[in-house]
Design a protein around this motif. Structure first.
Motif, PDB file in Angstrom:
ATOM      1  N   SER A   1       0.833  -1.188   0.000  1.00 50.22           N
ATOM      2  CA  SER A   1       0.000   0.000   0.000  1.00 50.22           C
ATOM      3  C   SER A   1       0.873   1.245   0.000  1.00 50.22           C
ATOM      4  CB  SER A   1      -0.915  -0.005   1.218  1.00 50.22           C
ATOM      5  OG  SER A   1      -1.700   1.169   1.246  1.00 50.22           O
ATOM      6  N   ILE A   2       0.632   2.135  -0.946  1.00 48.19           N
ATOM      7  CA  ILE A   2       1.373   3.384  -1.024  1.00 48.19           C
ATOM      8  C   ILE A   2       0.384   4.527  -1.213  1.00 48.19           C
ATOM      9  CG2 ILE A   2       3.512   2.389  -1.915  1.00 48.19           C
ATOM     10  CD1 ILE A   2       2.660   3.235  -4.710  1.00 48.19           C
ATOM     11  N   SER A   3       0.804   5.725  -0.912  1.00 47.89           N
ATOM     12  CA  SER A   3      -0.060   6.882  -1.102  1.00 47.89           C
ATOM     13  C   SER A   3       0.786   8.130  -1.316  1.00 47.89           C
ATOM     14  CB  SER A   3      -0.983   7.078   0.092  1.00 47.89           C
ATOM     15  OG  SER A   3      -0.258   7.470   1.243  1.00 47.89           O
ATOM     16  N   GLU A   4       0.197   9.097  -2.014  1.00 50.92           N
ATOM     17  CA  GLU A   4       0.819  10.399  -2.204  1.00 50.92           C
ATOM     18  C   GLU A   4      -0.275  11.456  -2.124  1.00 50.92           C
ATOM     19  OE1 GLU A   4       3.878  11.473  -2.421  1.00 50.92           O
ATOM     20  OE2 GLU A   4       4.837   9.494  -2.349  1.00 50.92           O
ATOM     21  N   GLN A   5       0.107  12.701  -1.913  1.00 52.89           N
ATOM     22  CA  GLN A   5      -0.899  13.737  -1.770  1.00 52.89           C
ATOM     23  C   GLN A   5      -0.421  15.070  -2.331  1.00 52.89           C
ATOM     24  OE1 GLN A   5      -1.073  13.421   2.581  1.00 52.89           O
ATOM     25  NE2 GLN A   5      -0.359  15.558   2.721  1.00 52.89           N
TER      26      GLN A   5
ATOM     27  N   THR B   1       3.387   3.607  -9.320  1.00 49.35           N
ATOM     28  CA  THR B   1       4.536   4.163  -8.599  1.00 49.35           C
ATOM     29  C   THR B   1       4.094   5.374  -7.785  1.00 49.35           C
ATOM     30  OG1 THR B   1       5.140   5.687 -10.380  1.00 49.35           O
ATOM     31  CG2 THR B   1       6.035   3.438 -10.495  1.00 49.35           C
ATOM     32  N   ARG B   2       4.922   5.760  -6.825  1.00 53.93           N
ATOM     33  CA  ARG B   2       4.619   6.951  -6.040  1.00 53.93           C
ATOM     34  C   ARG B   2       4.547   8.202  -6.931  1.00 53.93           C
ATOM     35  NH1 ARG B   2       4.593   6.554  -0.673  1.00 53.93           N
ATOM     36  NH2 ARG B   2       5.434   4.655   0.308  1.00 53.93           N
ATOM     37  N   LYS B   3       5.408   8.243  -7.929  1.00 52.03           N
ATOM     38  CA  LYS B   3       5.406   9.385  -8.846  1.00 52.03           C
ATOM     39  C   LYS B   3       4.072   9.502  -9.567  1.00 52.03           C
ATOM     40  CE  LYS B   3       7.955  11.367 -12.735  1.00 52.03           C
ATOM     41  NZ  LYS B   3       9.110  11.198 -13.682  1.00 52.03           N
ATOM     42  N   GLU B   4       3.504   8.362  -9.976  1.00 49.14           N
ATOM     43  CA  GLU B   4       2.213   8.381 -10.658  1.00 49.14           C
ATOM     44  C   GLU B   4       1.100   8.834  -9.722  1.00 49.14           C
ATOM     45  OE1 GLU B   4       2.328   4.954 -14.067  1.00 49.14           O
ATOM     46  OE2 GLU B   4       2.379   4.275 -11.983  1.00 49.14           O
ATOM     47  N   LEU B   5       1.114   8.346  -8.479  1.00 50.94           N
ATOM     48  CA  LEU B   5       0.086   8.755  -7.524  1.00 50.94           C
ATOM     49  C   LEU B   5       0.196  10.246  -7.211  1.00 50.94           C
ATOM     50  CD1 LEU B   5      -0.107   5.790  -4.971  1.00 50.94           C
ATOM     51  CD2 LEU B   5      -1.200   6.071  -7.198  1.00 50.94           C
ATOM     52  N   LYS B   6       1.408  10.741  -7.083  1.00 53.25           N
ATOM     53  CA  LYS B   6       1.622  12.165  -6.839  1.00 53.25           C
ATOM     54  C   LYS B   6       1.076  12.989  -8.004  1.00 53.25           C
ATOM     55  CE  LYS B   6       3.554  15.724  -4.701  1.00 53.25           C
ATOM     56  NZ  LYS B   6       3.100  16.216  -3.372  1.00 53.25           N
TER      57      LYS B   6
END
Length: 370
Positions: A229-233, A254-259
Motif C-alpha cells: 500500500s502506497i499513497s501520495e498527496q 509508482t509513487r510518482k504516478e500517484l503524486k
C-alpha cells in the motif's frame, strides 16, 4: 442583419435564408456542435420546409464563415390559421462517433500501433476525417471496447497526453490541447463591450488535501508478495480549512504516478470551481474574426473582481428578437486537466526477473499485474 452576419443553411445545393432564431453551441472537449434554426411564415398556404429533410447533409454559415457541417437530425413544424413555424436541429458529422459503437466485424484490437492511427481507423468506420497535428503519437497495445461509444473510447485513449477532442466546422474530429484557438483579438472589458456578466464560485468540490492511495511494487520490501500500500498527496495551500479527498487508484503504480494524479485532481477541481459567463453584442470581434471556443481571452472586470486571461470553454451564438449576441463561458485552463492516469499497458507481457537467489519479482511497476 448585415451580409457578413447573415445565417445561411445549405442543403443539397439549396440556400435557405431568413432565419428569425439561431442558436449554435460549441464546447471544449465535446465531440458534437449543434445548431437550432427557426423561421416563421405569416401564410400557411405553402410548405415552409420544402427540401429540408431529416438525415440530409447540411452546412451552416455565418456570412462566409462555415460554422457547422453535419446532418439534419430533427425537424418540428407547427401552424395556426395565422402562421406556420419550423424548428430545425443540425448536428456535426461527428454525432455518429458520439452515439455509435464499432460496427460488428471491424478491427478493434491492435498489438502495437500509434494512438493517432487507431483513432483515424475507428473514426473512418463512419467516414469521419481526423485532424491531430501529430499530437497522438504514443505507440501501444490497444483493445478498443466494442460496448461503449467511439467518442467515449477515444477520450480514454487520449488521457495519456492530457489531450482533448473537438469537432471542427467541417465535421472533422480534432485532437487538440488547451487554447487550441490561440489568443482572442479583443478583450472583455467592463463598461465597454460586456452586455452582461456573472461569476459562480462553488467550492463544494475543492479540498485542502488530495490523497491518492494505491498498490505498488517495492524492491526493498520484505513482503513475499509485490503488493504494498502506497499513497501520495497534493496540498492546496490557499484553502483555509482542513478538507481531505481520498481517491483509490487501480493497478500497480509508482509513487510518482500517484503524486501526479493527486496534483491533477487538485488543479481540475480548483479550475472548475470558478466559472464566468459573459455576453457581448454580435458574433464577431472588432477585427472581423468570430469569437471561438478554446481560445484565451483577457478579462478586465472590477465588478466581478477578475483581471486575467481565461479559456472560453463554451460559446453560444444567438439570434432572437433582441438581435445577435455571443455568450461565453470561461474557466481557468486547469479546469481541463485530465484527472485519470493512463491505463497500464496490458499488451506487454511481464517477464519474471531474478534479483537474487530465491527472490523473483513477478511484475514491474506500472505493469498493472499483481
Amino acid at each position: 442583419m448585415t451580409p457578413e452576419n447573415e445565417v445561411t443553411l445549405y442543403v443539397n445545393g439549396e440556400k435557405y435564408l431568413g432565419w428569425t432564431s439561431v442558436q449554435i453551441e460549441v464546447s471544449v472537449n465535446s465531440l458534437v456542435r449543434a445548431c437550432q434554426l427557426g423561421a416563421a411564415r405569416t401564410s400557411n398556404r405553402a410548405s415552409l420546409c420544402e427540401g429540408i429533410e431529416e438525415g440530409l447533409e447540411a452546412v451552416v454559415k455565418i456570412g462566409s464563415d462555415t460554422l457547422l457541417t453535419g446532418f439534419i437530425v430533427n425537424k418540428t413544424i407547427s401552424y395556426t390559421h395565422e402562421r406556420s413555424d419550423i424548428q430545425i436541429t443540425i448536428k456535426s458529422k461527428t454525432v455518429d462517433l458520439d452515439e455509435c459503437m464499432i460496427p460488428p466485424g471491424k478491427p478493434h484490437q491492435w498489438k502495437r500501433a500509434t494512438v493517432s492511427s487507431v483513432i483515424k481507423t475507428i473514426a473512418g468506420y463512419y467516414g469521419i476525417e481526423v485532424v491531430d497535428n501529430g499530437l497522438a503519437k504514443n505507440v501501444r497495445a490497444i483493445d478498443f471496447s466494442t460496448h461503449e461509444t467511439i467518442g467515449s473510447g477515444i477520450t480514454k485513449l487520449l488521457k495519456d497526453d492530457s489531450l482533448l477532442i473537438n469537432d471542427d466546422e467541417f465535421g472533422n474530429l480534432v485532437v487538440c490541447g488547451k487554447t487550441q484557438n490561440g489568443e482572442a483579438h479583443d478583450q472583455l472589458i467592463y463598461g465597454q463591450n460586456i452586455l452582461t456578466g456573472s461569476r459562480a464560485h462553488d467550492i463544494s468540490k475543492v479540498f485542502k488535501t488530495y490523497v491518492v492511495i494505491g498498490q505498488g511494487t517495492d524492491p526493498e520490501s520484505k513482503n513475499s508478495k509485490p503488493a504494498n500500500s502506497i499513497s501520495e498527496q497534493a496540498e492546496n495551500s490557499d484553502f483555509p480549512r482542513n478538507r481531505v479527498s481520498v481517491t483509490e487508484q487501480s493497478g500497480n503504480r509508482t509513487r510518482k504516478e500517484l503524486k501526479s494524479r493527486a496534483e491533477h485532481l487538485m488543479a481540475n477541481s480548483i479550475g472548475n470551481a470558478d466559472v464566468l459567463t459573459y455576453q457581448v453584442q454580435g458574433w464577431r470581434q472588432s477585427n472581423g474574426d468570430l469569437w471561438k471556443q478554446n481560445m484565451k481571452v483577457r478579462i478586465k472586470d472590477p465588478m466581478l473582481g477578475i483581471n486575467q486571461r481565461l479559456l472560453v470553454s463554451k460559446i453560444t451564438y444567438r439570434l432572437d428578437k433582441d438581435g445577435s449576441t455571443t455568450t461565453m463561458t470561461l474557466k481557468d485552463p486547469s479546469a481541463f486537466t485530465v484527472t485519470d492516469l493512463p491505463d497500464v499497458d496490458k499488451g506487454k507481457k511481464t517477464v519474471a526477473k531474478k534479483v537474487q537467489k530465491g527472490t523473483t519479482f513477478l511484475a514491474k511497476a506500472g505493469s498493472g499485474r499483481l
